[in-house]
Design an enzyme around this catalytic site. Structure first.
Site, PDB file in Angstrom:
ATOM      1  N   GLU A 174      70.403  -0.297  34.237  1.00 16.29           N
ATOM      2  CA  GLU A 174      71.353   0.799  33.679  1.00 16.29           C
ATOM      3  C   GLU A 174      70.017   1.945  33.436  1.00 16.29           C
ATOM      4  OE1 GLU A 174      75.958  -0.855  33.293  1.00 16.29           O
ATOM      5  OE2 GLU A 174      74.607  -0.717  31.774  1.00 16.29           O
ATOM      6  N   HIS A 212      67.390   1.821  28.694  1.00 16.31           N
ATOM      7  CA  HIS A 212      68.688   2.255  29.023  1.00 16.31           C
ATOM      8  C   HIS A 212      69.693   4.304  29.207  1.00 16.31           C
ATOM      9  CE1 HIS A 212      73.624   1.706  28.718  1.00 16.31           C
ATOM     10  NE2 HIS A 212      73.011   0.287  29.373  1.00 16.31           N
ATOM     11  N   GLY A 239      71.159  -2.795  19.118  1.00 15.91           N
ATOM     12  CA  GLY A 239      70.608  -2.881  20.533  1.00 15.91           C
ATOM     13  C   GLY A 239      70.871  -1.887  21.610  1.00 15.91           C
ATOM     14  N   CYS A 264      83.660  -0.036  29.748  1.00 13.92           N
ATOM     15  CA  CYS A 264      83.501   0.791  28.918  1.00 13.92           C
ATOM     16  C   CYS A 264      84.482   2.603  29.536  1.00 13.92           C
ATOM     17  CB  CYS A 264      82.182   1.021  29.097  1.00 13.92           C
ATOM     18  SG  CYS A 264      80.580   0.187  30.144  1.00 13.92           S
ATOM     19  N   HIS A 266      75.762  -6.098  19.319  1.00 14.84           N
ATOM     20  CA  HIS A 266      77.065  -4.895  20.099  1.00 14.84           C
ATOM     21  C   HIS A 266      77.462  -4.494  18.694  1.00 14.84           C
ATOM     22  CE1 HIS A 266      75.164  -4.926  24.080  1.00 14.84           C
ATOM     23  NE2 HIS A 266      76.059  -3.421  24.066  1.00 14.84           N
ATOM     24  N   CYS A 284      79.453   7.048  31.865  1.00  8.72           N
ATOM     25  CA  CYS A 284      79.513   6.559  30.928  1.00  8.72           C
ATOM     26  C   CYS A 284      77.985   7.905  30.537  1.00  8.72           C
ATOM     27  CB  CYS A 284      79.166   5.646  29.722  1.00  8.72           C
ATOM     28  SG  CYS A 284      80.898   4.744  29.358  1.00  8.72           S
ATOM     29  N   GLU A 330      75.785   6.268  35.594  1.00 11.14           N
ATOM     30  CA  GLU A 330      77.025   5.524  34.979  1.00 11.14           C
ATOM     31  C   GLU A 330      78.147   6.899  34.664  1.00 11.14           C
ATOM     32  OE1 GLU A 330      78.056   2.954  31.581  1.00 11.14           O
ATOM     33  OE2 GLU A 330      76.372   2.976  32.153  1.00 11.14           O
TER      34      GLU A 330
END
Length: 598
Positions: free
Chosen positions: A307, A255, A191, A400, A141, A325, A323
């Site tokens: 996710e 994802h 990623g 997050c 990340h 986000c 989610e």
């Protein structure tokens, strides 16, 4: 607000530009934004201190201390909070004792102190694994964190004019530019996308072409199997959207948040370059997502596992991940498509997601959150012991969502209205009391469908009002109107103070699912205006797993100012439905959106 997260350049190939200035001054969204400003954002530094995020920065700055946290991307929570705080500082209604500005300055200085001389900045690899920089692109990340740092820096510069955080971000971006490329030391992608939109915005903010070129590199290299060990290893290339180039993909996969951040970046790139194939791919993938992989609430991501998106029409209500986000990423991507194309349907999805899938993620108290947003919680629900619980939580191990909610609410005026590329006229995409360029708006939306729009700038220009896809029978000044592709356009020589009134009928309605969604076949949902409703056990006399709704039962709406901060409820016989966005604010209990029919 005089600026927002997206500012297309003067040469961008967009039909629309966000209108400025934009201000939400009253009504529904002003109340939620006030809670965000007075409760949610101020708690950020304390939460980040308790979770160790700020300690990691001090360890990187001093060379003394250990890394704290379960994830390598702990820094991103700091960056998202800084972005939220920066947009809040730009709010003309912001008040306070200067503490927020002081906190922003303090964290900015800490980031500057933690940054290496070559521009690198990620505490996980500075403190815990210094020998592995840029070697773990799948799970590390590093570029994702850099993206959020850049977005925070752009927000701070646009809001305050200060260059301190922007200088930190530019140094990191320059370091990345020196490392990545087909002819550089590293040829790879992150990623977790996010760097792409950030670099495009850095280009827009600074005028430097190399940031746009670097964003293009990361978009173009996605889909060539650069992450993990290909399809044979867990979790597989589709998880990273690294199985097929963006231009060739036929549907959203893997994802959910990663997919949507990537597509937001691709759409930004199409906007700035005029790349038709990227534009067509973005539209094609949005169409596939909305048609086959989007929940009624606007929620996205059917599977807790990874996710991720599921198969087409795989939308189980009780196992929905959805989610918070992902809802935010959907709003960000759809707004980019709305600006790029001028089409109202993208703002229809923004509205659905804002009032439902997104807003459910934030507690009414401003201090509790949902990471996942299922459409059903059964009686006797035991929940999870981690971030995947359908119970409101003060903070998360993977935090997050809370600062992501904060930054969207703080910048929300930016998503309400636009103007044409020629800066003529105004388009109202969302309805909230406030002032947007040449007009002011007064409304109690979403509880009331009456929207009064007053000209504050005289002259000949066009007022465009979005007529939501859910609406039939809209009127303007009492006369029936018909929308053209979702827009009602009123062109005239406006006089200052001249007002038109749009009325959107708000009768409650039953919504039937697509028959291909097996999990809810034979069920209905209750909607009113843009609001999706649910049954909560707190309001019923029977267990929710025993209720059924006769489709002929009349639906009646009534406002309850004393309930859940003031909401309009819908009753159907003995059943009482409340807005989905406010569920789980009265403690644990069962809930369901889709109701079996009698």
């Amino acid at each position: 607000m005089s600026a927002g997260p997206i500012r297309p350049s003067s040469t961008a190939h967009t039909v629309l530009h966000p209108v400025t200035p934009a201000r939400i001054s009253g009504g529904f969204w002003a109340a939620r934004r006030r809670t965000n400003a007075e409760v949610s954002i101020p708690q950020g530094p304390r939460r980040l201190e308790e979770a160790g995020n700020l300690g990691n920065l001090r360890a990187a700055a001093t060379g003394d201390g250990d890394f704290t946290g379960d994830f390598p991307f702990q820094d991103s929570d700091v960056h998202k909070w800084l972005e939220a705080a920066s947009w809040q500082l730009a709010d003309p209604d912001a008040t306070g004792d200067g503490r927020l500005a002081s906190d922003v300055d303090r964290l900015t200085a800490l980031l500057g102190a933690a940054q290496d001389p070559d521009g690198y900045l990620q505490t996980y690899y500075q403190v815990a694994r210094p020998g592995l920089r840029w070697q773990e692109l799948d799970w590390g990340h590093e570029l994702y964190c850099a993206g959020h740092l850049i977005q925070a820096a752009v927000a701070h510069h646009r809001s305050t004019g200060g260059r301190e955080l922007l200088a930190v971000a530019e140094r990191f971006a320059a370091h990345i530019d020196s490392v990545f490329g087909t002819d550089r030391r590293v040829d790879g992608v992150c990623g977790h996308p996010g760097i792409e939109t950030a670099l495009v915005e850095l280009h827009r903010e600074t005028g430097e072409r190399r940031w746009l070129d670097l964003a293009a590199y990361f978009v173009e290299r996605r889909g060539h199997g650069l992450l993990g060990d290909g399809e044979k290893s867990f979790p597989g290339a589709a998880y990273w959207q690294d199985h097929t180039p963006v231009r060739e993909a036929e549907t959203v996969t893997g994802h959910a948040v990663r997919q949507l951040y990537l597509l937001a970046g691709a759409t930004d790139l199409a906007a700035e370059t005029g790349d038709r194939s990227l534009r067509d791919a973005s539209v094609r993938l949005w169409d596939a997502m909305v048609a086959t992989k989007t929940y009624l609430t606007g929620g996205l991501g059917a599977r807790h596992e990874l996710e991720s998106f599921g198969d087409p029409y795989e939308l189980p209500p009780h196992r929905a991940y959805a989610e918070t986000c992902a809802a935010i990423a959907s709003i960000q991507w759809s707004w980019r498509l709305a600006l790029l194309t001028g089409e109202a349907r993208y703002s229809d999805l923004i509205e659905r997601t804002l009032f439902n899938g997104f807003l459910a993620g934030a507690g009414l108290d401003g201090d509790s959150w949902l990471y996942v947003n299922p459409l059903q919680v059964r009686e006797g629900y035991e929940g999870h012991r981690d971030d995947q619980s359908a119970r409101r939580t003060p903070w998360f191990r993977c935090a997050c969502c809370p600062p992501n909610v904060m930054r969207l609410l703080a910048s929300l005026p930016h998503y309400v209205a636009s103007t044409g590329a020629d800066r003529e006229g105004v388009q109202l995409h969302q309805y909230a009391t406030g002032t947007y360029g040449p007009v002011s708006v007064r409304t109690d939306y979403p509880w009331d469908g009456r929207i009064a729009v007053t000209a504050v700038r005289p002259g000949t220009w066009t007022l465009s009002l979005r007529i939501p896809a859910w609406c039939s029978g809209a009127t303007l000044d009492g006369a029936p109107v018909a929308a053209e592709a979702g827009w009602l356009r009123v062109r005239r020589d406006w006089q200052r103070g001249e007002t038109v009134v749009l009325d959107l009928p708000m009768e409650p309605r039953l919504t039937h699912p697509d028959p291909r969604v097996d999990a809810v076949r034979g069920c209905v949902a209750i909607e009113r205006g843009p609001v999706v409703y649910c049954l909560e056990s707190a309001d019923q006399t029977r267990r929710l797993d025993t209720v059924a709704l006769d489709r002929e039962t009349p639906l009646r709406a009534g406002h309850r100012p004393e309930l859940l901060g003031g909401v309009t409820v819908v009753t159907a016989g003995e059943l009482t439905a409340v807005p989905y966005a406010v569920w789980a604010n009265r403690g644990a209990g069962a809930m369901r959106v889709w109701i079996p029919t009698a």
